[in-house]
Design a protein around this motif. Structure first.
Motif, PDB file in Angstrom:
ATOM      1  N   LEU B 280      -3.355  16.257 -63.349  1.00 31.31           N
ATOM      2  CA  LEU B 280      -4.718  15.725 -63.224  1.00 31.31           C
ATOM      3  C   LEU B 280      -5.781  16.519 -63.963  1.00 31.31           C
ATOM      4  O   LEU B 280      -6.709  15.941 -64.505  1.00 31.31           O
ATOM      5  CB  LEU B 280      -5.103  15.655 -61.736  1.00 31.31           C
ATOM      6  N   VAL B 281      -5.643  17.869 -63.983  1.00 33.43           N
ATOM      7  CA  VAL B 281      -6.785  18.656 -64.477  1.00 33.43           C
ATOM      8  C   VAL B 281      -7.158  18.377 -65.922  1.00 33.43           C
ATOM      9  O   VAL B 281      -8.334  18.446 -66.276  1.00 33.43           O
ATOM     10  CB  VAL B 281      -6.590  20.189 -64.279  1.00 33.43           C
ATOM     11  N   ARG B 282      -6.194  18.069 -66.772  1.00 28.64           N
ATOM     12  CA  ARG B 282      -6.551  17.797 -68.183  1.00 28.64           C
ATOM     13  C   ARG B 282      -6.033  16.425 -68.583  1.00 28.64           C
ATOM     14  O   ARG B 282      -5.565  16.222 -69.693  1.00 28.64           O
ATOM     15  CB  ARG B 282      -5.955  18.876 -69.078  1.00 28.64           C
ATOM     16  N   TRP B 283      -6.082  15.482 -67.654  1.00 29.04           N
ATOM     17  CA  TRP B 283      -5.526  14.160 -67.890  1.00 29.04           C
ATOM     18  C   TRP B 283      -5.995  13.613 -69.225  1.00 29.04           C
ATOM     19  O   TRP B 283      -7.175  13.773 -69.541  1.00 29.04           O
ATOM     20  CB  TRP B 283      -5.964  13.238 -66.745  1.00 29.04           C
ATOM     21  N   PRO B 284      -5.204  13.002 -70.035  1.00 32.55           N
ATOM     22  CA  PRO B 284      -3.792  12.662 -69.826  1.00 32.55           C
ATOM     23  C   PRO B 284      -2.821  13.757 -70.281  1.00 32.55           C
ATOM     24  O   PRO B 284      -1.636  13.508 -70.365  1.00 32.55           O
ATOM     25  CB  PRO B 284      -3.626  11.428 -70.711  1.00 32.55           C
ATOM     26  N   TYR B 285      -3.326  14.949 -70.580  1.00 28.80           N
ATOM     27  CA  TYR B 285      -2.405  16.039 -70.918  1.00 28.80           C
ATOM     28  C   TYR B 285      -1.958  16.720 -69.635  1.00 28.80           C
ATOM     29  O   TYR B 285      -2.502  16.452 -68.569  1.00 28.80           O
ATOM     30  CB  TYR B 285      -3.080  17.050 -71.852  1.00 28.80           C
ATOM     31  N   GLU B 286      -0.991  17.649 -69.758  1.00 27.71           N
ATOM     32  CA  GLU B 286      -0.460  18.263 -68.547  1.00 27.71           C
ATOM     33  C   GLU B 286      -0.398  19.780 -68.649  1.00 27.71           C
ATOM     34  O   GLU B 286      -0.244  20.334 -69.730  1.00 27.71           O
ATOM     35  CB  GLU B 286       0.959  17.740 -68.267  1.00 27.71           C
ATOM     36  N   ILE B 287      -0.512  20.418 -67.508  1.00 32.31           N
ATOM     37  CA  ILE B 287      -0.326  21.864 -67.414  1.00 32.31           C
ATOM     38  C   ILE B 287       0.945  22.089 -66.587  1.00 32.31           C
ATOM     39  O   ILE B 287       1.130  21.434 -65.560  1.00 32.31           O
ATOM     40  CB  ILE B 287      -1.533  22.536 -66.730  1.00 32.31           C
ATOM     41  N   PRO B 288       1.862  22.999 -67.010  1.00 34.19           N
ATOM     42  CA  PRO B 288       3.111  23.189 -66.269  1.00 34.19           C
ATOM     43  C   PRO B 288       2.859  23.559 -64.804  1.00 34.19           C
ATOM     44  O   PRO B 288       1.946  24.329 -64.501  1.00 34.19           O
ATOM     45  CB  PRO B 288       3.793  24.346 -67.000  1.00 34.19           C
ATOM     46  N   ALA B 289       3.706  22.997 -63.931  1.00 38.62           N
ATOM     47  CA  ALA B 289       3.556  23.251 -62.495  1.00 38.62           C
ATOM     48  C   ALA B 289       3.647  24.734 -62.190  1.00 38.62           C
ATOM     49  O   ALA B 289       2.937  25.247 -61.313  1.00 38.62           O
ATOM     50  CB  ALA B 289       4.620  22.475 -61.726  1.00 38.62           C
ATOM     51  N   ALA B 290       4.521  25.452 -62.921  1.00 39.39           N
ATOM     52  CA  ALA B 290       4.693  26.890 -62.657  1.00 39.39           C
ATOM     53  C   ALA B 290       3.386  27.637 -62.864  1.00 39.39           C
ATOM     54  O   ALA B 290       3.056  28.560 -62.119  1.00 39.39           O
ATOM     55  CB  ALA B 290       5.783  27.470 -63.558  1.00 39.39           C
TER      56      ALA B 290
END
Lengths: 260, 314
Positions: B280-290
């Motif tokens: 969500l934070v940089r939608w539609p890009y993603e940040i790794p869950a770790a």
């Protein structure tokens, strides 16, 4: 009956127990005394089957302790190790209940619950049952661990310095309760089946004299003397044991041990 | 049970949210809705839950076997050893089946963890901070070895993937190995009392008739398999095994008979929440869950250290 037969134990090339032979009859309170580093704890661990000797053997009820399966051994001897150090976050009830584990191995039945309740009651822990062991005072904590060893329902309870760092009030409290469990034995006659035999390492000679009816005196890994209190413990023995002049003085119906 | 139920409800809500959130808007998209769900969203959600649960459980097990609250699988050389195993099997048998690769990784992870366990018996116990520091160095050495092997064989990109837990690549058919964790959790259930007893200390455990060596070996094996599965499928996730068990222990105590389920559910929930936030934070890009977990977990952990709440028993 515990028979110790020419027991010798080494650790890192150093002799900790040196050719010890003695027989402990059932019942009563036996105190293991001696200066620091005499091998008292090691002897207790050996009796509980946790340390293997280099030579000699320990027999419980005629059986070599190292040939008794761990699970069965835990139903013969309960061992309370020296001051707990870090304690896991468990309630008093849960801690005491783990004393029943050798009997039920994960599936406690009604007997187990009843015996846990009895152990809590016996050591006045029922009001503290839901408390966290961590939050107890030193005396209460120690009582909880003794109750756990009691809940193990073993004929023998081996306690390694159960009184260290306790106030006189708590010392008395624990010793009185142990006295109830293991009433004095008379000579070598066997104690009634329901009573326990308590074997403990003690530093306080006054307490040892007052409560124990049998003594095992260790020095530098050697057995200096053992036997019933009145015929074994003398001022000469204590002085030799601790390398310092001590005298025994009768005071009404008890005795005090004083520097000579 | 009283505490497990609310945790399960929260996890169910989070699962619903996770199914709805992503680069593709389910309600306004040319793609087939049910296909997006079945091929991507559901596998991804399950993968996060299983990986989180597995790592949290591995954390509890390693803390009980080593009797130190501050160690976790990421501080025992376990993931690094798994990577070395994976590199080995990739180099020697590039065509091996995924299950074979996983098995080699698990075996290697077990050797690495057992090595650390042997080392840990020589570390003085007085200061609990010492063991995790030794673990950090031990893991660092194994990690450097893995990187060196990868560098000299041109496999560095793989190591990069294994090092950072990320669920964006999870698709149906590529995560199912993680279900092994559910089986491990079931197995662990049989060991709960033994693990709690182990936490009482070795002498006390033996005096209660516990076979300590056997229990430790079983525990380390479960840890190695769980970590290897996670590294192979989604990549390593540090801190999960540290933060979750410590939160549970601090709030509700150490009796695993009561709390093991909670550790698993909270581990799954926290990792899933990290993944959802990462989407969500940089939608539609993603940040790794770790990465998200490391930030959030560290914050929760610090807060917890400063707010020691008395834990209740019931």
């Amino acid at each position: 009956m515990i028979d110790i037969d020419h027991l010798t134990l080494e650790r890192d090339g150093r002799v900790i127990l040196d050719d010890i032979s003695l027989r402990l009859p059932r019942g009563g309170i036996t105190a293991i005394i001696g200066p620091n580093g005499a091998g008292k704890s090691t002897l207790l661990h050996c009796l509980a089957g946790l340390l293997a000797p280099r030579s000699g053997r320990v027999r419980v009820l005629g059986r070599d302790i190292h040939h008794i399966p761990a699970r069965e051994r835990a139903r013969l001897l309960a061992l309370l190790t020296q001051s707990p150090g870090t304690v896991p976050r468990l309630s008093v009830r849960d801690l005491v209940a783990f004393g029943r584990w050798p009997h039920h191995r994960g599936r406690p039945g009604p007997t187990d619950h009843a015996l846990v309740a009895q152990a809590l009651e016996r050591f006045a822990l029922t009001p503290l049952a839901a408390r966290d062991v961590e939050t107890l005072s030193g005396g209460q904590k120690q009582r909880a661990f003794v109750a756990m060893a009691y809940a193990q329902s073993t004929p023998w309870m081996l306690l390694d310095e159960p009184l260290s760092a306790l106030d006189p009030k708590y010392i008395r409290d624990i010793m009185d309760r142990l006295r109830d469990l293991a009433p004095p034995r008379h000579g070598l006659t066997e104690a009634p089946a329901a009573s326990r035999s308590v074997l403990l390492v003690l530093h306080d000679l006054q307490i040892a004299w007052r409560y124990a009816d049998w003594f095992v005196c260790l020095k530098d890994g050697k057995l200096l003397a053992h036997g019933p209190r009145d015929t074994t413990v003398t001022a000469d023995l204590l002085s030799a044991l601790y390398d310092t002049p001590l005298r025994l003085e009768r005071v009404s119906d008890s005795s005090v041990i004083l520097p000579a | 049970m009283r505490r497990l139920l609310p945790a399960l409800i929260a996890l169910a809500l989070l699962t619903g949210l996770s199914l709805l959130v992503g680069a593709t808007n389910l309600f306004d998209s040319p793609l087939d809705r049910s296909m997006v769900l079945a091929v991507s969203r559901l596998p991804r959600t399950m993968a996060a839950i299983l990986a989180g649960a597995g790592l949290a459980l591995a954390g509890v097990v390693i803390q009980q076997t080593m009797r130190n609250r501050l160690v976790e699988p990421g501080l025992t050389g376990t993931p690094e050893a798994a990577m070395i195993g994976l590199l080995g099997v990739t180099l020697l048998a590039p065509g091996a089946a995924l299950l074979t690769k996983m098995s080699v990784a698990a075996l290697s992870a077990l050797l690495g963890t057992a090595g650390f366990f042997a080392l840990s018996t020589r570390v003085p116990r007085r200061d609990p901070m010492l063991l995790p520091l030794v673990g950090l160095i031990y893991g660092g050495i194994l990690g450097a070895a893995a990187l060196f092997i990868a560098w000299s064989t041109d496999l560095v990109q793989f190591v990069g993937i294994w090092q950072t837990g990320d669920f964006s690549g999870v698709l149906r058919g590529r995560y199912e190995l993680l279900w092994l964790i559910a089986a491990l959790a079931g197995l662990l259930w049989l060991f709960t009392d033994r693990l709690t007893i182990l936490g009482l200390g070795e002498d006390r455990a033996r005096a209660l008739g516990l076979n300590v060596r056997q229990t430790v070996l079983a525990g380390l094996t479960i840890v190695a398999i769980a970590v290897a599965v996670v590294v192979v499928t989604v990549g390593a996730m540090p801190f999960v095994g540290l933060v979750v068990p410590n939160i549970v222990s601090r709030l509700w105590g150490d009796n695993l008979r009561d709390n093991l389920g909670l550790v698993a559910v909270m581990g799954g929930g926290f990792v899933l929440a990290s993944d959802v936030i990462g989407r969500l934070v940089r939608w539609p890009y993603e940040i790794p869950a770790a990465t998200i977990f490391a930030i959030g977990g560290a914050a929760i952990f610090l807060w917890l250290l400063n707010h020691p709440k008395a834990h209740a028993h019931g």
